[in-house]
Design a protein around this motif. Structure first.
Motif, PDB file in Angstrom:
ATOM      1  N   GLY A 175      -7.828  -3.472  -5.058  1.00  6.64           N
ATOM      2  CA  GLY A 175      -8.854  -2.537  -5.499  1.00  6.64           C
ATOM      3  C   GLY A 175     -10.274  -2.973  -5.206  1.00  6.64           C
ATOM      4  N   PHE A 203     -11.217   9.604 -11.504  1.00  6.94           N
ATOM      5  CA  PHE A 203     -10.956   8.362 -10.790  1.00  6.94           C
ATOM      6  C   PHE A 203     -11.972   8.262  -9.646  1.00  6.94           C
ATOM      7  N   GLN A 213      -4.118   6.045 -12.523  1.00  6.39           N
ATOM      8  CA  GLN A 213      -4.711   6.806 -11.437  1.00  6.39           C
ATOM      9  C   GLN A 213      -4.478   6.147 -10.088  1.00  6.39           C
ATOM     10  N   SER A 214      -4.435   4.835 -10.103  1.00  6.62           N
ATOM     11  CA  SER A 214      -4.235   4.132  -8.852  1.00  6.62           C
ATOM     12  C   SER A 214      -3.463   2.860  -9.125  1.00  6.62           C
ATOM     13  N   SER A 261      -8.461  -2.743 -11.715  1.00  8.57           N
ATOM     14  CA  SER A 261      -8.708  -3.252 -10.373  1.00  8.57           C
ATOM     15  C   SER A 261      -9.504  -4.538 -10.470  1.00  8.57           C
ATOM     16  N   SER A 296      -4.059   9.590  -5.436  1.00 10.56           N
ATOM     17  CA  SER A 296      -4.494   9.910  -6.791  1.00 10.56           C
ATOM     18  C   SER A 296      -4.403  11.428  -7.008  1.00 10.56           C
ATOM     19  N   ARG A 312      -3.750   0.311  -7.228  1.00 12.69           N
ATOM     20  CA  ARG A 312      -4.465  -0.812  -6.603  1.00 12.69           C
ATOM     21  C   ARG A 312      -5.093  -1.666  -7.689  1.00 12.69           C
ATOM     22  N   ASN A 349       2.285   0.115  -4.698  1.00 11.80           N
ATOM     23  CA  ASN A 349       1.175   0.528  -5.562  1.00 11.80           C
ATOM     24  C   ASN A 349       1.424   1.909  -6.153  1.00 11.80           C
ATOM     25  N   ILE A 350       2.205   2.726  -5.454  1.00 14.74           N
ATOM     26  CA  ILE A 350       2.541   4.042  -6.010  1.00 14.74           C
ATOM     27  C   ILE A 350       3.550   3.898  -7.156  1.00 14.74           C
ATOM     28  N   VAL A 355       0.833  -1.205   0.000  1.00 12.54           N
ATOM     29  CA  VAL A 355       0.000   0.000   0.000  1.00 12.54           C
ATOM     30  C   VAL A 355       0.869   1.257   0.000  1.00 12.54           C
ATOM     31  N   LEU A 399     -12.587   2.095  -8.135  1.00 15.76           N
ATOM     32  CA  LEU A 399     -11.917   1.470  -6.997  1.00 15.76           C
ATOM     33  C   LEU A 399     -12.906   1.396  -5.848  1.00 15.76           C
ATOM     34  N   VAL A 400     -12.868   0.315  -5.102  1.00 18.46           N
ATOM     35  CA  VAL A 400     -13.727   0.186  -3.921  1.00 18.46           C
ATOM     36  C   VAL A 400     -12.845   0.108  -2.682  1.00 18.46           C
TER      37      VAL A 400
END
Lengths: 305, 275
Positions: free
Chosen positions: A236, B144, A151-152, A251, B190, A154, A141-142, A137, B175-176
Motif C-alpha cells: 500500500g 477509499f 476496501q483494499s 496500509s 475496490s 494492500r 490481496n483480493i 496483487v 493507499l498510495v
C-alpha cells in the motif's frame, strides 16, 4: 570441459612445477576472499558516506514519523516499523508451519520420500520474488480484502502473509537439515529405552537440533527483511504508522518498498537521496546482524547433550 | 594466458554494452503508451532500437539530467527546483499531445449515482474531512481515497488543481500507488474508491467524474472538453531532451511530431498537437 581445453590444461600442468601452481591457486583463492571482503566493506562505507548529508543536516525529523522531502522532513520511523512488523507477521506464519512440516518430513517419512519432498520445496525457494508479488496483487490481496471486508487488500497483513510464504521453503529446508543431522542411532537408542516417539523428539532430537533451527530462522528473517518487489506491490506504500499501532489491516510501508518507490525520483546527492541511503544502511545493518547471529547458531556444535 | 583471456573477455563485454544507435526513453507512464506505440513503428521503419521505460515524470527527468536516458517523458512541466538542480543543462520541452487528468471513481459508486463533484468536495475527501459516499448522495460506504507517489506528473496536476498545491499533503489518503496501471487496478478492485487517472486509462470499471464548476456548469471528461480546454485538468504530454541530444534520438522526437507519431498519440486515447 572440452577435449582441447583438457589438453591445454595438461600442457599447463607439464609446463609449470607443481609448487608454483599451488602458489598460484593459493594466491587466487586469497585474492577472491579479499575481493569479496573489499566489496562488502566498500558497500557499507558508501552507504555510510552517502548517509552523512542527512545525518549532518540537523532539523530533519529523522527519528520521526513525518516523511515529506519537499519540506525537509525525513522521518524513517514509519518504514522501519513497517519492516519489522511485516517481518514479525511473516515469522508467525512461516515458523510454526515450517517447523511442523520439517518434523513430519524428517521423522516420519522414508529417506527417499524425504528427498523428493525437499527437492520440490527447494524449487519453491528459487521462484523469483516478482512472481510472488504478481500472485499477491492478482489473488492474495483480493482474498484478504474479502475475508476482512476491507476496501483494499494492500495492507501490512497481506505483505506479511506473502513474505511468510516466501521464506517458508528456506526455513523449512534448513530446519529439516538440522533435524536430519541428528544421528540415527540417537533415535534408535532412545526408542530402545522405551521412549515414545514424541518423547524421542522432545527430549533427544530437538535439543540437538535447536541451534540449527535458530540459525535457519534468522537466515529466513534476513530474507524477509530484504524482500522488495513482492512487498512493494501489496503493502500500500502509505508513509504512516498504522493506527492503532499494531493494526495489521492498515496500509503501510517498509524500508525496501520505500526505496523501491522513491530512489528513482530522488536526485543523486540530495538530502532526500541521502535519507533513503540512510534507511538502507539501517536495513543492511539489521540483515548483517541477523546473518552473523545465524552463522553463529548454524556452526555452533550442540553442547549440552 | 589468463591475462589474455581476461582481456578478451572484457573486450567482449564492453563491445556488448555499447550497442550503437539505441535510443533510450524513460519517464511518465501517462506518456508511455503513445511513445511506445510510435516506437514500435519507428523501429520497424528505421531499424534503430528504441527502448521505452516507465518510472514516472520525476524519474524521467532525473534520468535525463543524469545522462542515463536520451529522452525523458513527462506528464507535467519541469519544476523550478528541478531546473535549479541542473542549471548547466539546456532542457527542451516538446509537447507531443494533450491529455486530461480525470478524477476517477469505482464503477459501483458511479452507478449508485455519484457522477459529478465540485473541486472543493474532492479536496474534502483528500484532506480527510469527508469519509463517506453518503455525503455526496452515494451509498453509505467509506470512501477509499487512492493517491499517487508525490513525484508523479498525474498527481501533481491533480493536486495542483484540487488542493492548490502539487505537493499537498493528503491526510485522507488510504493507499498510495505509482503508475496509472497500478492505480487503475486498485480502483477496479475496490468498490468505493476515488483516484486520479489519465484520460486514456478510463474504462467500464473505472469511471471519470464530471466536475461541477463554481457557476454550476457541469463539465464532462470528454475528448471535446479536453480539446477546448474547459475540463479543469488539461495538460500537455511532454518529451524532454537535452541540448546535446544524439542524432538518432532527435530523429525519434521528430517522428513523434510527424504524422505517424501523432497518429500513435491519437490511437493511445490522447489528443494530437499537430495535423
Amino acid at each position: 570441459m572440452s577435449a582441447t581445453s583438457a589438453l591445454k590444461a595438461k600442457a599447463l600442468l607439464k609446463a609449470k612445477p607443481a609448487s608454483k601452481r599451488r602458489d598460484a591457486t593459493k594466491a587466487y583463492c586469497q585474492g577472491s576472499a579479499v575481493l569479496s571482503i573489499v566489496i562488502v566493506s566498500v558497500i557499507l562505507l558508501t552507504l555510510l558516506i552517502q548517509s552523512l548529508p542527512v545525518l549532518m543536516s540537523g532539523d530533519n525529523g529523522l527519528i520521526g514519523t513525518q516523511w515529506n522531502p519537499d519540506e525537509g522532513q525525513f522521518g524513517i520511523i514509519a518504514p522501519l516499523f513497517g519492516s519489522v512488523f511485516v517481518m514479525i507477521i511473516a515469522t508467525v506464519i512461516a515458523f510454526p508451519i515450517g517447523l511442523l512440516t520439517a518434523i513430519y518430513i524428517s521423522e516420519t517419512r522414508s529417506s527417499k520420500l524425504r528427498r523428493l519432498i525437499k527437492s520440490i520445496l527447494e524449487l519453491l525457494a528459487g521462484i523469483p520474488s516478482i512472481v510472488y508479488g504478481l500472485i499477491g496483487v492478482a489473488y492474495l490481496n483480493i482474498w484478504v480484502a474479502d475475508l476482512f471486508d476491507l476496501q483494499s487488500g494492500r495492507i501490512i497483513l497481506t505483505a506479511g502473509i506473502l513474505l511468510g510464504i516466501m521464506i517458508l521453503p528456506t526455513f523449512l529446508t534448513l530446519t529439516e537439515d538440522a533435524l536430519s543431522a541428528v544421528p540415527q542411532r540417537y533415535r534408535e537408542n532412545a526408542k530402545s529405552l522405551g521412549m515414545y516417539r514424541h518423547e524421542v523428539f522432545k527430549d533427544i532430537i530437538f535439543p540437538q537440533a535447536k541451534v540449527g533451527i535458530a540459525g535457519a530462522g534468522l537466515l529466513a528473517l534476513g530474507r524477509a527483511l530484504g524482500e522488495t518487489m513482492a512487498v512493494m506491490l501489496v503493502i500500500g506504500s502509505l508513509d504512516r504508522l498504522p493506527s492503532p499501532l499494531f493494526n495489521p489491516l492498515s496500509s503501510g510501508q517498509t524500508i525496501t518498498s520505500k526505496l523501491g518507490r522513491e530512489v528513482g525520483e530522488s536526485a543523486f546527492g540530495s538530502v532526500h537521496f541521502s535519507a533513503l541511503v540512510f534507511m538502507s544502511f539501517i536495513l543492511v545493518s539489521i540483515t548483517i546482524a541477523l546473518t552473523i547471529l545465524s552463522h553463529y547458531f548454524l556452526t555452533r556444535k550442540p553442547s549440552d547433550v | 594466458m589468463y591475462k589474455q583471456s581476461v582481456f578478451a573477455l572484457s573486450a567482449l563485454i564492453l563491445a556488448a554494452c555499447s550497442a550503437p544507435e539505441a535510443v533510450n526513453v524513460s519517464g511518465s507512464s501517462t506518456v508511455l503508451p503513445a511513445v511506445s506505440l510510435a516506437a514500435d513503428q519507428f523501429v520497424a521503419e528505421t531499424g534503430t532500437t528504441v527502448v521505452v521505460n516507465a518510472g514516472g515524470s520525476g524519474s524521467g527527468f532525473n534520468q535525463l539530467a543524469e545522462g542515463q536516458t536520451d529522452i525523458g517523458m513527462m506528464s507535467r512541466d519541469i519544476t523550478d527546483s528541478e531546473l535549479e538542480r541542473f542549471k548547466t543543462i539546456d532542457f527542451k520541452r516538446i509537447a507531443i499531445g494533450r491529455d486530461a487528468v480525470v478524477p476517477t471513481i469505482s464503477s459501483e459508486i458511479y452507478e449508485a449515482g455519484v457522477k459529478a463533484l465540485t473541486l472543493a468536495q474532492i479536496a474534502d475527501i483528500y484532506s480527510g474531512r469527508v469519509d463517506n459516499w453518503a455525503e455526496f448522495g452515494g451509498p453509505d460506504r467509506a470512501i477509499f481515497a487512492v493517491d499517487k507517489e508525490a513525484s508523479r506528473g498525474t498527481r501533481q496536476i491533480f493536486m495542483g488543481v484540487v488542493m492548490g498545491n502539487p505537493k499537498a499533503k493528503t491526510p485522507g489518503t488510504d493507499l498510495v500507488t505509482g503508475s496509472n496501471n497500478e492505480e487503475q487496478t486498485a480502483l477496479t478492485q475496490s468498490d468505493s474508491g476515488i483516484g486520479m487517472l489519465s484520460f486514456a486509462w478510463l474504462n467500464e470499471d473505472v469511471k471519470g467524474l464530471s466536475i461541477i464548476l463554481d457557476n454550476g456548469q457541469v463539465v464532462e471528461p470528454s475528448l471535446e472538453n479536453i480539446q477546448n480546454g474547459s475540463f479543469p485538468f488539461v495538460r500537455d504530454l511532454l518529451v524532454i531532451t537535452r541540448g546535446d541530444i544524439k542524432p538518432p534520438a532527435q530523429k525519434f522526437v521528430d517522428y513523434l511530431l510527424g504524422p505517424e507519431g501523432q497518429k500513435a498519440v491519437e490511437e493511445s486515447g490522447y489528443i494530437k498537437v499537430s495535423e
